[in-house]
Design a protein around this motif. Structure first.
Motif, PDB file in Angstrom:
ATOM      1  N   GLU A   1     -15.566   5.314  -6.218  1.00  0.00           N
ATOM      2  CA  GLU A   1     -14.137   5.319  -5.946  1.00  0.00           C
ATOM      3  C   GLU A   1     -13.842   5.474  -4.457  1.00  0.00           C
ATOM      4  N   GLU A   2     -12.575   5.279  -4.098  1.00  0.00           N
ATOM      5  CA  GLU A   2     -12.125   5.500  -2.729  1.00  0.00           C
ATOM      6  C   GLU A   2     -12.344   6.959  -2.337  1.00  0.00           C
ATOM      7  N   ARG A   3     -12.679   7.180  -1.059  1.00  0.00           N
ATOM      8  CA  ARG A   3     -12.930   8.537  -0.582  1.00  0.00           C
ATOM      9  C   ARG A   3     -11.654   9.252  -0.165  1.00  0.00           C
ATOM     10  N   VAL A   4     -10.602   8.522   0.098  1.00  0.00           N
ATOM     11  CA  VAL A   4      -9.365   9.107   0.597  1.00  0.00           C
ATOM     12  C   VAL A   4      -8.576   9.722  -0.552  1.00  0.00           C
ATOM     13  N   ASP A   5      -8.059  10.957  -0.315  1.00  0.00           N
ATOM     14  CA  ASP A   5      -7.230  11.610  -1.326  1.00  0.00           C
ATOM     15  C   ASP A   5      -5.908  10.872  -1.471  1.00  0.00           C
ATOM     16  N   LEU A   6      -5.383  10.907  -2.687  1.00  0.00           N
ATOM     17  CA  LEU A   6      -4.105  10.259  -2.947  1.00  0.00           C
ATOM     18  C   LEU A   6      -2.956  11.066  -2.348  1.00  0.00           C
ATOM     19  N   LEU A   7      -1.805  10.447  -2.309  1.00  0.00           N
ATOM     20  CA  LEU A   7      -0.624  11.036  -1.696  1.00  0.00           C
ATOM     21  C   LEU A   7      -0.278  12.373  -2.345  1.00  0.00           C
TER      22      LEU A   7
ATOM     23  N   SER B   1      -3.145   0.725   2.195  1.00  0.00           N
ATOM     24  CA  SER B   1      -3.434   2.155   2.294  1.00  0.00           C
ATOM     25  C   SER B   1      -4.027   2.684   0.997  1.00  0.00           C
ATOM     26  N   PRO B   2      -5.236   3.260   1.045  1.00  0.00           N
ATOM     27  CA  PRO B   2      -5.867   3.748  -0.186  1.00  0.00           C
ATOM     28  C   PRO B   2      -5.268   5.052  -0.691  1.00  0.00           C
ATOM     29  N   TRP B   3      -4.377   5.671   0.090  1.00  0.00           N
ATOM     30  CA  TRP B   3      -3.808   6.960  -0.320  1.00  0.00           C
ATOM     31  C   TRP B   3      -2.551   6.819  -1.174  1.00  0.00           C
ATOM     32  N   ILE B   4      -1.988   5.630  -1.283  1.00  0.00           N
ATOM     33  CA  ILE B   4      -0.804   5.490  -2.136  1.00  0.00           C
ATOM     34  C   ILE B   4      -1.216   5.618  -3.600  1.00  0.00           C
ATOM     35  N   ASP B   5      -0.318   6.138  -4.409  1.00  0.00           N
ATOM     36  CA  ASP B   5      -0.629   6.424  -5.818  1.00  0.00           C
ATOM     37  C   ASP B   5       0.385   5.725  -6.711  1.00  0.00           C
ATOM     38  N   LEU B   6       0.106   4.456  -6.984  1.00  0.00           N
ATOM     39  CA  LEU B   6       0.998   3.665  -7.828  1.00  0.00           C
ATOM     40  C   LEU B   6       0.989   4.140  -9.278  1.00  0.00           C
ATOM     41  N   CYS B   7      -0.049   4.854  -9.668  1.00  0.00           N
ATOM     42  CA  CYS B   7      -0.193   5.296 -11.058  1.00  0.00           C
ATOM     43  C   CYS B   7       0.355   6.708 -11.290  1.00  0.00           C
ATOM     44  N   SER B   8       0.911   7.316 -10.276  1.00  0.00           N
ATOM     45  CA  SER B   8       1.322   8.714 -10.381  1.00  0.00           C
ATOM     46  C   SER B   8       2.372   8.915 -11.470  1.00  0.00           C
ATOM     47  N   PRO B   9       2.209   9.975 -12.273  1.00  0.00           N
ATOM     48  CA  PRO B   9       3.252  10.292 -13.265  1.00  0.00           C
ATOM     49  C   PRO B   9       4.497  10.879 -12.616  1.00  0.00           C
ATOM     50  N   ASN B  10       4.382  11.289 -11.363  1.00  0.00           N
ATOM     51  CA  ASN B  10       5.540  11.807 -10.637  1.00  0.00           C
ATOM     52  C   ASN B  10       6.374  10.620 -10.145  1.00  0.00           C
ATOM     53  N   PRO B  11       7.615  10.505 -10.574  1.00  0.00           N
ATOM     54  CA  PRO B  11       8.416   9.325 -10.195  1.00  0.00           C
ATOM     55  C   PRO B  11       8.648   9.206  -8.697  1.00  0.00           C
ATOM     56  N   VAL B  12       8.685  10.315  -7.992  1.00  0.00           N
ATOM     57  CA  VAL B  12       8.876  10.260  -6.546  1.00  0.00           C
ATOM     58  C   VAL B  12       7.658   9.635  -5.877  1.00  0.00           C
ATOM     59  N   ILE B  13       6.464  10.107  -6.269  1.00  0.00           N
ATOM     60  CA  ILE B  13       5.225   9.590  -5.671  1.00  0.00           C
ATOM     61  C   ILE B  13       5.034   8.117  -6.002  1.00  0.00           C
ATOM     62  N   SER B  14       5.266   7.759  -7.241  1.00  0.00           N
ATOM     63  CA  SER B  14       5.053   6.355  -7.631  1.00  0.00           C
ATOM     64  C   SER B  14       6.062   5.441  -6.941  1.00  0.00           C
ATOM     65  N   SER B  15       7.317   5.900  -6.787  1.00  0.00           N
ATOM     66  CA  SER B  15       8.324   5.075  -6.119  1.00  0.00           C
ATOM     67  C   SER B  15       8.005   4.900  -4.639  1.00  0.00           C
ATOM     68  N   ILE B  16       7.632   5.977  -3.972  1.00  0.00           N
ATOM     69  CA  ILE B  16       7.266   5.880  -2.555  1.00  0.00           C
ATOM     70  C   ILE B  16       6.050   4.980  -2.380  1.00  0.00           C
ATOM     71  N   SER B  17       5.065   5.129  -3.259  1.00  0.00           N
ATOM     72  CA  SER B  17       3.855   4.313  -3.164  1.00  0.00           C
ATOM     73  C   SER B  17       4.173   2.839  -3.327  1.00  0.00           C
ATOM     74  N   ARG B  18       5.048   2.524  -4.258  1.00  0.00           N
ATOM     75  CA  ARG B  18       5.424   1.128  -4.473  1.00  0.00           C
ATOM     76  C   ARG B  18       6.141   0.556  -3.251  1.00  0.00           C
ATOM     77  N   GLN B  19       7.022   1.354  -2.664  1.00  0.00           N
ATOM     78  CA  GLN B  19       7.723   0.897  -1.464  1.00  0.00           C
ATOM     79  C   GLN B  19       6.774   0.699  -0.289  1.00  0.00           C
ATOM     80  N   VAL B  20       5.814   1.622  -0.153  1.00  0.00           N
ATOM     81  CA  VAL B  20       4.827   1.486   0.926  1.00  0.00           C
ATOM     82  C   VAL B  20       4.018   0.205   0.751  1.00  0.00           C
ATOM     83  N   LEU B  21       3.596  -0.062  -0.478  1.00  0.00           N
ATOM     84  CA  LEU B  21       2.830  -1.288  -0.728  1.00  0.00           C
ATOM     85  C   LEU B  21       3.644  -2.516  -0.358  1.00  0.00           C
TER      86      LEU B  21
END
Length: 775
Positions: A196-202, A111-131
């Motif tokens: 870059e990817e066209r899809v907006d991040l989470l 999924s190109p919308w996950i944000d593994l680099c997010s400074p928000n710990p919630v977003i980065s944790s969810i993105s890592r789990q999704v991956l």
């Protein structure tokens, strides 16, 4: 209407050209393809296709989870103690990808919308789990490769370094989850706007996240920097590679070469990378075509991935009308019905057809490239030890397969005989023939060339073949009987123990030994001296006639250059469990997928000479060697190394070289080469006969010669350096009279003032002493 590229296709196909495997990726695709849709893609000219792992239902579910989790965190009394949200397992509503007969032919796209680099710990944790969920499920379905969109900003940009580290850590974890799949990070060659990817991040809000602004200054090497962090964090894992987005404007050659050295799995092209030619069809610039042809020369050539170029796939058609017996036509009625002329045939994709056109325009692989050079690309081989090992016949046969080397040797012997005859030099034979000794004859190719040189010049010769290998000795006797007509005297002995041509008497009864006029040997190694040519020729020099005796080769020089070669570093790393000395071994390897990090600048060449050996040595040097060996040196022995008397110290060497690097980068070791002067004519106007494996000199001095591949001195840990760095290379050739080995280290300095440098990095002191060449 102008013909399309598919119209120009021919039934004839030249299999000697590299094959293009072309895939299709649609960034708007949210469902896995049906069997019919998959067939439509293949019929359009593609070899494989990407598929999303999860769908929009899953995306919306994760967005709701992220939004509610952020709200909970904001309302928490102690945010630092608030647990991370848990992404629930996949359900049948979350995906349309299931195991099937063709799943192995699909390439999963996370999924190109996950944000593994997010400074928000919630977003980065969810993105890592999704991956991890997607990787685990794709692994279960039998997918072989997963493409993961890379970070959209690089560590070089202020404030984004933490994100790259998070991304790299997530990939490292995903590799442990997906035990049977390959991971491909989708990155731009550089941050060209629009790549870059066209899809907006989470949960992205406000400013668009789809790339950098055009007015920002572009750092060409920042995307490569991000890749370096990712693969270093993953310890150069063999299952990790790159899908490289090719930009509309190609960068400087330095960056193209840098990516050439990396493990490329895909070259990806979006419509923006193409231009429209005069006939209205997509095409690539000549620079793009040259880049493709360069990359396709790799043994493991990258595949192509065309992004968002069509075709649009159609849904499954409705169930066809079932004919009953009442409305089914008779045979006569069916025969009278006109044939359908409007049947729609599959249309080739114009972008895929163009790449097929480029495929046919490639230069065919030569027979040498197909059979030998391609197979040996970046393949590690331990250096030979001809003194301590007896080589097998197949090894000699490989050597003899290179006519260029032996042509050069024959040319050198021919010129030496011509000048010997012209100058009327006295010979060491009572018959007036020039005495030639081939030291280390192997199976006799140089003996054959010496006899040919005699026939060419009309100068009579007396040839002696000296070989220590008892098995090769038998073969030489057979060659003398069948090929040389008994004109050669074959001697089985170590050349260093040979006393010279036997003139009279028996070996056991008052023998009288003579001298040699021309001493020929092919003991050169990839670094010139790494197979102990200096030590061997020192040992047989006493038989050379004075003062006119000739040594072929006359001299040889060793050369170095720091290089980046990730594939070889990964290969050596994988050998460590079974070979603890893997990083202390100088490897012979046909270096191909590499980047020469040093620049050509005045006073500092890209390839620099380390040292030189010349033969024969002055008599004063030989006298000192004998004095040390016999303990006749005042003050005793000792030598330069503990345990030796220093009899071989004259063959030790040291060099300190400075290489200039304009762009930042990384080195994994030192590439070693050699050049040799076989014979230097004394007559004016005649060029010396030379051998060279230096990349910038081989075509001029010994074109198409393949007898020697370069040597590679690895670093235990890759050395990263910033822009405008000077790399200081120190190397030693060490000896303790019983063996020879190398020691090497690299230091990186950057200038902070007109007269001051700062050391920014250094390698360990590396040593091949445990893998030394035995004398």
């Amino acid at each position: 209407m102008a013909p399309s590229y598919s119209d120009l296709e021919s039934d004839e196909y030249d299999e000697t050209r590299p094959v293009f495997y072309i895939g299709q990726h649609d960034s708007s695709r949210t469902e896995s393809l049906t069997d019919l849709q998959y067939g439509q893609i293949l019929n359009a000219g593609f070899s494989f296709v990407t598929t999303p792992i999860t769908n929009e239902t899953f995306h919306k579910r994760i967005e709701n989870l992220a939004a509610s989790s952020i709200t909970e965190l904001q309302n928490s009394d102690i945010p630092s103690c608030h647990p991370d949200p848990i992404v629930p397992p996949l359900t049948i509503e979350d995906t349309t990808l299931f195991p099937s007969n063709y799943t192995g032919g699909l390439v999963a796209y996370s999924s190109p919308w996950i944000d593994l680099c997010s400074p928000n710990p919630v977003i980065s944790s969810i993105s890592r789990q999704v991956l991890n969920l997607e990787v685990s499920y794709a692994n279960f379905c039998g997918v072989r490769s997963i493409v993961i969109p890379g970070p959209r900003h690089d560590a070089a940009k202020a404030g984004t370094g933490q994100g790259i580290a998070q991304f790299a850590r997530a990939i490292q974890e995903a590799i442990l989850v997906g035990t049977r799949v390959n991971f491909i990070i989708h990155l731009p060659m550089y941050r060209e706007p629009g790549l870059e990817e066209r899809v907006d991040l989470l949960l992205a809000t406000g400013k668009s996240t789809n790339g950098i602004e055009t007015r920002e200054e572009i750092d060409l090497f920042s995307a490569w920097d991000s890749w370096h962090v990712i693969r270093s964090t993953c310890n150069y894992d063999a299952r990790l590679s790159v899908a490289l987005r090719i930009p509309h404007m190609l960068p400087e050659k330095e960056l193209q070469t840098r990516w050439f050295a990396e493990p490329l799995q895909y070259l990806t092209f979006c419509p923006r990378a193409f231009q429209t030619n005069r006939t209205g069809h997509p095409s690539l610039t000549r620079h793009h075509q040259d880049l493709i042809m360069t990359y396709m020369r790799l043994k493991n050539a990258p595949y192509f991935l065309l992004c968002d170029v069509g075709p649009e796939v159609q849904d499954d058609p409705s169930t066809p009308e079932i004919l009953s017996a009442d409305n089914f036509p008779t045979l006569a009625e069916a025969a009278e019905q006109p044939a359908k002329t409007n049947q729609k045939l599959p249309q080739s994709n114009p972008y895929a057809s163009y790449l097929r056109h480029v495929e046919r325009q490639q230069e065919p692989l030569s027979a040498l490239e197909q059979s030998t050079l391609a197979n040996f690309q970046d393949w590690l081989q331990s250096p030979l030890q001809p003194l301590s090992d007896n080589l097998e016949s197949i090894t000699y046969e490989v050597f003899e397969g290179d006519p260029v080397k032996y042509n050069q040797y024959e040319g050198a012997i021919t010129q030496a005989l011509e000048e010997w005859s012209r100058d009327k030099k006295p010979t060491s034979s009572s018959s007036g023939a020039v005495v030639i000794a081939v030291a280390g004859s192997g199976r006799g190719p140089l003996v054959t060339r010496a006899l040919k040189a005699s026939e060419t010049t009309g100068v009579p010769v007396e040839v002696w073949a000296v070989e220590k290998n008892p098995n090769a000795y038998v073969y030489l006797l057979r060659q003398n009987q069948r090929q040389w007509g008994g004109r050669v005297t074959v001697v089985k002995t170590d050349m260093r123990a040979w006393k010279g041509p036997l003139i009279s008497g028996l070996a056991e009864d008052n023998p009288v030994y003579g001298n040699v006029d021309i001493l020929v040997s092919e003991l050169l190694g990839s670094f010139g001296d790494n197979e102990l040519s200096p030590e061997c020729l020192d040992g047989i020099q006493h038989v050379l006639a004075k003062p006119h005796g000739i040594s072929i080769p006359k001299s040889y020089t060793a050369h170095l250059s720091p290089i980046s070669t990730p594939r070889i570093h990964a290969d050596i790393s994988q050998r460590l469990p079974l070979d603890v000395n893997a990083f202390e071994t100088p490897w012979v390897v046909r270096l191909f997928q590499l980047d020469f990090v040093a620049q050509r600048v005045p006073g500092h060449a890209r390839f620099q000479q380390a040292w030189e050996f010349v033969h024969p040595l002055p008599q004063s040097t030989m006298d000192m060697v004998e004095a040390r060996r016999s303990g006749g040196v005042v003050g005793g022995g000792g030598g330069s190394m503990a345990g030796g008397v220093g009899a071989n110290d004259h063959n030790s060497r040291h060099c300190h070289l400075t290489f200039v690097c304009r762009a930042r980068g990384i080195i994994h070791g030192l590439a070693g080469y050699f050049e040799s002067v076989l014979y230097a004519p004394t007559a004016e106007g005649k060029e010396p006969v030379e051998l060279s494996i230096l990349p910038d000199m081989i075509d001029r001095k010994s074109k198409d010669m393949i007898s020697w591949f370069p040597i590679f001195f690895p670093l235990k840990q890759p050395l990263y350096f910033p822009p405008d760095t000077e790399l200081e290379v120190s190397m030693w050739r060490q000896t303790d009279d019983t063996k020879v080995w190398y020691e090497w280290m690299v230091e990186a300095f950057t200038w902070v003032g007109p007269k001051q440098r700062v050391k920014v990095g250094a390698s360990e002191m590396c040593s091949s002493r445990k893998m030394a060449c035995l004398m």
